[in-house]
Structures are given as structure tokens and as C-alpha cells.
Design an enzyme around this catalytic site. Structure first.
Site, PDB file in Angstrom:
ATOM      1  N   HIS A 237       0.848  -1.204   0.000  1.00 49.03           N
ATOM      2  CA  HIS A 237       0.000   0.000   0.000  1.00 49.03           C
ATOM      3  C   HIS A 237       0.870   1.235   0.000  1.00 49.03           C
ATOM      4  CE1 HIS A 237       0.685  -1.383   4.138  1.00 49.03           C
ATOM      5  NE2 HIS A 237       0.729  -0.089   4.481  1.00 49.03           N
TER       6      HIS A 237
ATOM      7  N   HIS B  67       0.838   5.178   1.077  1.00 45.54           N
ATOM      8  CA  HIS B  67       0.162   6.186   1.896  1.00 45.54           C
ATOM      9  C   HIS B  67       0.172   7.496   1.114  1.00 45.54           C
ATOM     10  CE1 HIS B  67       0.504   4.038   5.902  1.00 45.54           C
ATOM     11  NE2 HIS B  67       1.421   3.394   5.214  1.00 45.54           N
TER      12      HIS B  67
HETATM   13  P1  AMP Z   1       2.234   0.208   7.339  1.00 42.64           P
HETATM   14  O1  AMP Z   1       2.148  -1.262   6.991  1.00 42.64           O
HETATM   15  O2  AMP Z   1       3.433   0.536   8.198  1.00 42.64           O
HETATM   16  O3  AMP Z   1       2.159   1.106   6.156  1.00 42.64           O
HETATM   17  O4  AMP Z   1       1.013   0.548   8.303  1.00 42.64           O
HETATM   18  C1  AMP Z   1      -0.294   0.080   8.085  1.00 42.64           C
HETATM   19  C2  AMP Z   1      -1.276   1.231   8.080  1.00 42.64           C
HETATM   20  O5  AMP Z   1      -2.566   0.671   7.976  1.00 42.64           O
HETATM   21  C3  AMP Z   1      -1.279   2.128   9.329  1.00 42.64           C
HETATM   22  O6  AMP Z   1      -1.152   3.487   8.922  1.00 42.64           O
HETATM   23  C4  AMP Z   1      -2.642   1.859   9.981  1.00 42.64           C
HETATM   24  O7  AMP Z   1      -3.183   3.004  10.592  1.00 42.64           O
HETATM   25  C5  AMP Z   1      -3.467   1.399   8.795  1.00 42.64           C
HETATM   26  N1  AMP Z   1      -4.563   0.495   9.088  1.00 42.64           N
HETATM   27  C6  AMP Z   1      -4.534  -0.613   9.871  1.00 42.64           C
HETATM   28  N2  AMP Z   1      -5.733  -1.242   9.860  1.00 42.64           N
HETATM   29  C7  AMP Z   1      -6.536  -0.535   9.036  1.00 42.64           C
HETATM   30  C8  AMP Z   1      -7.879  -0.668   8.579  1.00 42.64           C
HETATM   31  N3  AMP Z   1      -8.666  -1.678   8.992  1.00 42.64           N
HETATM   32  N4  AMP Z   1      -8.371   0.250   7.706  1.00 42.64           N
HETATM   33  C9  AMP Z   1      -7.602   1.269   7.287  1.00 42.64           C
HETATM   34  N5  AMP Z   1      -6.324   1.455   7.669  1.00 42.64           N
HETATM   35  C10 AMP Z   1      -5.787   0.573   8.525  1.00 42.64           C
END
Ligand code: AMP
Length: 141
Positions: free
Chosen positions: A103, A105
């Protein structure tokens, strides 16, 4: 590197088993709001293909993801009057990745306003719903 785990939370969102605040979708990509936004409108852009991160995604799927991220970024400038956009993407635990489905951001920024720390505060559902609606409208309009 470990292989893709189809039970990760974003895979469940992609299969419709868990909800999300959808911003954009096409046949290759889904974009939805981060529920712990680092700034208002913080969006995650995912390939529908089962890729763990940048180390195993195909070049074609990656191109679709970055193209969709550009759409979201431009919409965020309109919808949130953003002065700038920060794009982040983490790979493997050592690279800061927490959820193992690739993903990007897309984080709208205001001049002089710091981002909140990662995963610091869960946003209220009504705020997320309103922000997703604003971004989706800016993308389609
Ligand atoms: P990263 O893998 O370090 O990019 O972090 C995962 C991101 O996913 C973090 O910013 C969380 O706040 C976000 N996150 C975790 N669970 C959910 C969810 N169910 N829906 C949307 N965002 C999420």
C-alpha cells in the site's frame, strides 16, 4: 522473503470481508482511508493483486498503484486544500511495514502542520465517512 499471506487485514478488505472508507476503485486498484490518519484525508492505495510489497509486485500492477495514487493526490489538493502531499510506502518489518499487502500512503499536508505519529489515534467514523465522500467526489468530478 516470506510469501504473501491471504489472511492479512487488507486482503480481507479487498475481499469485502471487512469494511473500509472507500475513496476510489477500478479493476486493478482499491483506495480507502487510513483509520488512524496522520493528517485529514490520509489514504491508502492498494493493488488488487496479492503483492506483499515492492519486492514481489509486478511492474504492471505497481504502475497502476502509482497512477491511482496520483489521482488521489490531485483530489486531496482539491478536496482538502492541501499545500503538499507526502507519499510513503514501507517494505518488510525492517522497512517499517506493519500490514503485508502493498500500500502507498497518500497524506495531504498543510504548510507548517506536522503529521501525527503513525497509528496514534483512531479517527471518528463520521469524520472518516465525510472525508472519503469528499475525496471520492473530487476524483470523479
Ligand atoms: P504500514 O504497513 O506501516 O504502512 O502501516 C499500516 C497502516 O494501515 C497504518 O497506517 C494503519 O493506521 C493502517 N490500518 C490498519 N488497519 C486498518 C484498517 N482496517 N483500515 C484502514 N487502515 C488501517
Amino acid at each position: 522473503m516470506p510469501s504473501y499471506d491471504p489472511n492479512n487485514i487488507f486482503a480481507k478488505i479487498l475481499r469485502g470481508e471487512l469494511p473500509c472508507y472507500k475513496v476510489y476503485e477500478d479493476d486493478k486498484v482499491l483506495a480507502f482511508l487510513d483509520i488512524m490518519p496522520r493528517s485529514p484525508g490520509h489514504t491508502l492505495v492498494l493493488p488488487k493483486a496479492p503483492a506483499r510489497n515492492i519486492l514481489d509486485i509486478s511492474a504492471d500492477d505497481l504502475a497502476h498503484v502509482i497512477t491511482a495514487a496520483q489521482k488521489v493526490a490531485k483530489a486531496a489538493v482539491k478536496a482538502f486544500s492541501a499545500d503538499g502531499i507526502t507519499i510513503q510506502q514501507f517494505n518488510e518489518g525492517a522497512g517499517g511495514q506493519v500490514v503485508f499487502h502493498l500500500h502507498l500512503h497518500v497524506i495531504p499536508r498543510k504548510a507548517g502542520v506536522a503529521m501525527k505519529p503513525p497509528a496514534s489515534e483512531k479517527e471518528k467514523p463520521d469524520v472518516l465517512a465525510e472525508h472519503a465522500k469528499k475525496l471520492a467526489a473530487a476524483i470523479s468530478g
